[in-house]
Design an enzyme around this catalytic site. Structure first.
Site, PDB file in Angstrom:
ATOM      1  N   CYS A   1      13.599  10.585   7.422  1.00 33.83           N
ATOM      2  CA  CYS A   1      13.384  10.217   8.832  1.00 33.83           C
ATOM      3  C   CYS A   1      14.677  10.286   9.631  1.00 33.83           C
ATOM      4  O   CYS A   1      14.663  10.498  10.838  1.00 33.83           O
ATOM      5  CB  CYS A   1      12.797   8.823   8.913  1.00 33.83           C
TER       6      CYS A   1
ATOM      7  N   GLU B   1       9.249   1.091  11.195  1.00 32.37           N
ATOM      8  CA  GLU B   1      10.262   2.146  11.094  1.00 32.37           C
ATOM      9  C   GLU B   1       9.494   3.462  11.159  1.00 32.37           C
ATOM     10  O   GLU B   1       8.755   3.812  10.244  1.00 32.37           O
ATOM     11  CB  GLU B   1      11.063   1.982   9.798  1.00 32.37           C
TER      12      GLU B   1
ATOM     13  N   GLU C   1       8.438  16.020  15.850  1.00 30.69           N
ATOM     14  CA  GLU C   1       9.003  15.873  14.505  1.00 30.69           C
ATOM     15  C   GLU C   1       8.293  16.836  13.551  1.00 30.69           C
ATOM     16  O   GLU C   1       7.069  16.846  13.474  1.00 30.69           O
ATOM     17  CB  GLU C   1       8.819  14.428  14.014  1.00 30.69           C
TER      18      GLU C   1
ATOM     19  N   LYS D   1       0.890  -1.172   0.000  1.00 28.98           N
ATOM     20  CA  LYS D   1       0.000   0.000   0.000  1.00 28.98           C
ATOM     21  C   LYS D   1       0.926   1.220   0.000  1.00 28.98           C
ATOM     22  O   LYS D   1       1.412   1.649   1.036  1.00 28.98           O
ATOM     23  CB  LYS D   1      -0.879  -0.034   1.255  1.00 28.98           C
TER      24      LYS D   1
HETATM   25  P1  NAD Z   1       2.010   8.264   7.584  1.00 24.63           P
HETATM   26  O1  NAD Z   1       2.143   7.468   8.815  1.00 24.63           O
HETATM   27  O2  NAD Z   1       1.039   9.372   7.553  1.00 24.63           O
HETATM   28  O3  NAD Z   1       1.604   7.327   6.350  1.00 24.63           O
HETATM   29  C1  NAD Z   1       2.377   6.214   5.980  1.00 24.63           C
HETATM   30  C2  NAD Z   1       1.483   5.201   5.282  1.00 24.63           C
HETATM   31  O4  NAD Z   1       0.531   4.688   6.201  1.00 24.63           O
HETATM   32  C3  NAD Z   1       0.681   5.763   4.111  1.00 24.63           C
HETATM   33  O5  NAD Z   1       0.682   4.811   3.086  1.00 24.63           O
HETATM   34  C4  NAD Z   1      -0.702   5.944   4.705  1.00 24.63           C
HETATM   35  O6  NAD Z   1      -1.745   5.901   3.754  1.00 24.63           O
HETATM   36  C5  NAD Z   1      -0.771   4.749   5.639  1.00 24.63           C
HETATM   37  N1  NAD Z   1      -1.711   4.871   6.743  1.00 24.63           N
HETATM   38  C6  NAD Z   1      -2.061   5.984   7.447  1.00 24.63           C
HETATM   39  N2  NAD Z   1      -2.925   5.675   8.434  1.00 24.63           N
HETATM   40  C7  NAD Z   1      -3.131   4.336   8.373  1.00 24.63           C
HETATM   41  C8  NAD Z   1      -3.922   3.416   9.123  1.00 24.63           C
HETATM   42  N3  NAD Z   1      -4.665   3.794  10.157  1.00 24.63           N
HETATM   43  N4  NAD Z   1      -3.883   2.103   8.765  1.00 24.63           N
HETATM   44  C9  NAD Z   1      -3.121   1.689   7.747  1.00 24.63           C
HETATM   45  N5  NAD Z   1      -2.364   2.507   6.981  1.00 24.63           N
HETATM   46  C10 NAD Z   1      -2.360   3.815   7.302  1.00 24.63           C
HETATM   47  O7  NAD Z   1       3.490   8.756   7.226  1.00 24.63           O
HETATM   48  P2  NAD Z   1       3.944   9.728   6.046  1.00 24.63           P
HETATM   49  O8  NAD Z   1       3.434  11.092   6.329  1.00 24.63           O
HETATM   50  O9  NAD Z   1       3.594   9.071   4.754  1.00 24.63           O
HETATM   51  O10 NAD Z   1       5.546   9.695   6.201  1.00 24.63           O
HETATM   52  C11 NAD Z   1       6.267  10.541   7.035  1.00 24.63           C
HETATM   53  C12 NAD Z   1       6.582   9.847   8.345  1.00 24.63           C
HETATM   54  O11 NAD Z   1       7.270   8.635   8.099  1.00 24.63           O
HETATM   55  C13 NAD Z   1       7.493  10.649   9.273  1.00 24.63           C
HETATM   56  O12 NAD Z   1       7.034  10.532  10.589  1.00 24.63           O
HETATM   57  C14 NAD Z   1       8.843   9.947   9.129  1.00 24.63           C
HETATM   58  O13 NAD Z   1       9.718  10.081  10.218  1.00 24.63           O
HETATM   59  C15 NAD Z   1       8.408   8.532   8.957  1.00 24.63           C
HETATM   60  N6  NAD Z   1       9.463   7.739   8.308  1.00 24.63           N
HETATM   61  C16 NAD Z   1      10.197   6.885   9.072  1.00 24.63           C
HETATM   62  C17 NAD Z   1      11.229   6.137   8.477  1.00 24.63           C
HETATM   63  C18 NAD Z   1      12.115   5.201   9.273  1.00 24.63           C
HETATM   64  O14 NAD Z   1      12.887   4.461   8.664  1.00 24.63           O
HETATM   65  N7  NAD Z   1      12.042   5.184  10.581  1.00 24.63           N
HETATM   66  C19 NAD Z   1      11.483   6.288   7.116  1.00 24.63           C
HETATM   67  C20 NAD Z   1      10.700   7.189   6.382  1.00 24.63           C
HETATM   68  C21 NAD Z   1       9.684   7.904   6.988  1.00 24.63           C
HETATM   69  O1  6OD Z   2      18.357   3.475   3.850  1.00 25.81           O
HETATM   70  C1  6OD Z   2      17.407   2.792   4.256  1.00 25.81           C
HETATM   71  O2  6OD Z   2      17.384   1.553   4.156  1.00 25.81           O
HETATM   72  C2  6OD Z   2      16.262   3.460   4.884  1.00 25.81           C
HETATM   73  N1  6OD Z   2      15.298   2.652   5.348  1.00 25.81           N
HETATM   74  C3  6OD Z   2      16.225   4.807   4.953  1.00 25.81           C
HETATM   75  C4  6OD Z   2      15.189   5.547   5.570  1.00 25.81           C
HETATM   76  C5  6OD Z   2      15.091   6.870   5.374  1.00 25.81           C
HETATM   77  C6  6OD Z   2      14.032   7.620   5.965  1.00 25.81           C
HETATM   78  O3  6OD Z   2      13.495   8.577   5.461  1.00 25.81           O
END
Ligand code: NAD
Ligand code: 6OD
Length: 498
Positions: free
Chosen positions: A300, A266, A402, A190
């Site tokens: 992130c 993550e 964040e 998704k």
């Molecule tokens: P988000 O949590 O809003 O959405 C991520 C995904 O989850 C989307 O596909 C969304 O449609 C889906 N989603 C939302 N609510 C849901 C629910 N209740 N059930 C199932 N699916 C659901 O995140 P975003 O705004 O797309 O991304 C930014 C965030 O992601 C930031 O907080 C960032 O730190 C985090 N992030 C973390 C990492 C990591 O490796 N730790 C990497 C990239 C991004």
């Molecule tokens: O490099 C990766 O494997 C990874 N998961 C990076 C995540 C970046 C977050 O925005």
């Protein structure tokens, strides 16, 4: 045959369909939603929103694949196919690049060096890992003197739901699909509603190289009340791997509780960068500059809290300011572009609200703090100024929450203990970047900051064999190299009485 998305591109419009059982399909409900360019706000495509019938069909296809040719395929053949997937992504590099850039607005220079190459590399690394990682075996004594032999085998988890964010769409999706498939699972992806393109394109790649139907499925839609929630609540999904916000992780964990399904998360961060006075100054400015501003701050692992040892504090703030002011916003394909837009107008409003909050909380704005003046159709994009603050209390919301934009606060510190305490004073624990030429200090501080990933004199330097994940509210579990096998397989012990 060209996929609908490829035909759409040829006709100047894009239509993103779900990819289920090897076929591109619309929603039975006929529901679609619009996809807009963050660069200029113009519509760039329509996306078919999956409902319950599509999610059911994707789950049924994936389950069938697990008993069909995929479930019985040997590791060598599977690995060969995953190499072919990587090669095909590279062969179609420009298609993936164009699709990713259209969805995100990020500079071509960034996507061509990071997003697309990593999208391909994520398949090769895990194809290699599964072929090379042994399992344990133990011989044991038994009363009859004949003994027994124990050995472990790895079994795929089954059908894995892969829920992805929008900031590095192909990279983060394949970071999970690569190991999931290498381990013999089938997946239902998704993608974020903001970035449907590359996950859809990958469907065509899977068909081209001969990945059996039902192994890779894509359903489009939103989270709550839409495809995301339908997928996480589906009892035909055996495990859920998710990258996104911490609050979304909590909702998905609740859904996963029904059926006691495994999760790998993550999540968000509020990462600290720590710069000691003995650092290589230019390298530190370059590294922290990337950690704060790369991908318009939407990484992130990025740094929103920078701690700088007092003797170099003023010089550091001045140099980071120069760096920020040198980042020219512009079109992705323009070589002079140093900063793309944020992902959407909605996210722009969120980041701007933090810019206003920072001032209310008493920040001194060193640079930025608003929206840059863009001309022509760019005026409709989700642009934002790179921003630096000083003077905030460690307890302020700006320092705790964040933001996910190109911004940071810079705080001076005097002692190692003090900076470790400040860096750890957060509910998150994803990553840190430490800058020093003192080797002992580098090791000491690395061990003391409570995060999953520490970089010393570098940032976002990735060896895909290493453990990746977050501590505290930044995640559950580790992926990367052999660690991915822990989530994407069940380890089964076989005890043979001799
Ligand atoms: P988000 O949590 O809003 O959405 C991520 C995904 O989850 C989307 O596909 C969304 O449609 C889906 N989603 C939302 N609510 C849901 C629910 N209740 N059930 C199932 N699916 C659901 O995140 P975003 O705004 O797309 O991304 C930014 C965030 O992601 C930031 O907080 C960032 O730190 C985090 N992030 C973390 C990492 C990591 O490796 N730790 C990497 C990239 C991004
Ligand atoms: O490099 C990766 O494997 C990874 N998961 C990076 C995540 C970046 C977050 O925005």
């Amino acid at each position: 045959m060209n996929s609908p998305i490829e035909k759409g591109v040829q006709q100047g419009v894009r239509q993103y369909l779900n990819f289920i059982n090897g076929e591109f399909v619309a929603a039975r409900s006929g529901k679609t939603f619009e996809n807009r360019s963050p660069v200029d706000g113009r519509p760039i495509g329509t996306v078919a929103e999956a409902g319950a019938p599509e999610v059911d069909a994707a789950v049924a296809a994936a389950r069938a694949a697990m008993v069909g040719p995929w479930g019985t395929m040997d590791i060598a053949k599977r690995s060969e196919l995953l190499y072919a997937v990587a090669d095909e992504i590279n062969r179609r590099f420009d298609d993936f690049l164009q699709a990713e850039v259209a969805d995100t607005g990020k500079p071509v220079s960034l996507a061509s060096h990071l997003d697309i190459p990593r999208g391909a590399a994520n398949f090769k690394i895990f194809a290699d890992v599964v072929k090379n990682v042994p399992t344990e075996s133990f011989q044991m004594a038994t009363p009859d003197g004949k003994g027994a032999l124990n050995y472990a085998i790895r079994i795929p988890k089954g059908v894995v739901g892969v829920i992805c964010p929008w900031n590095l769409p192909l990279l983060l999706m394949t970071w999970k699909v690569g190991p999931a498939l290498a381990c013999g699972n089938a997946v239902i992806v998704k993608p974020s509603e903001e970035t449907p393109a590359t996950a859809t394109l990958l469907g065509g790649v899977m068909n081209k190289v001969g990945i059996p139907q039902g192994v890779y499925n894509v359903i489009h839609g939103f989270g709550p009340g839409s495809a995301g929630e339908l997928l996480t609540r589906h009892d035909g999904v055996d495990a859920l791997t998710f990258t996104g916000e911490t609050a979304t992780g909590a909702a998905i964990m609740k859904a996963a509780a029904d059926g006691i399904r495994d999760v790998s998360f993550e999540l968000g961060g509020k990462n600290a960068g720590v710069v000691f006075a003995d650092c290589d100054f230019d390298a530190a400015i370059d590294g922290i500059g990337r950690a704060v501003f790369a991908n318009c701050g939407q990484v992130c692992l990025g740094t929103e809290r920078v701690y700088v040892e007092r003797p170099i504090f003023d010089k550091f703030v001045a140099a980071l300011k120069t760096r920020a002011e040198g980042l020219k916003p512009g079109r992705p394909e323009d070589k002079a572009t140093g900063l793309g837009p944020l992902i959407s107008k909605e996210h722009q409003q969120k980041v701007l609200s933090y810019y206003q909050l920072a001032v209310k909380e008493g920040a001194k704005v060193i640079t930025g703090g608003g929206v840059p003046k863009m001309t022509g159709d760019l005026a409709n994009g989700a642009w934002i100024e790179p921003t630096i603050w000083t003077g905030l209390a460690e307890t302020s919301r700006t320092m705790k929450e964040e933001i996910f934009g190109p911004c940071c606060h810079v705080t001076p510190f005097d002692t190692e203990d003090e900076v470790i305490r400040m860096a750890n004073d957060t509910k998150y624990g994803l990553a840190t970047t430490i800058w020093t030429t003192n080797l002992s200090r580098a090791h000491r501080v690395s061990a003391a900051i409570r995060v999953g990933i520490t970089w010393v004199n570098s940032w976002f330097l990735r060896d895909l064999r290493t453990p990746f994940g977050g501590s505290k509210q930044s995640g559950i579990g580790r992926e990367g190299g052999v660690h991915s096998l822990e989530f994407y397989t069940e380890l089964r012990n076989v005890c043979v009485k001799l």
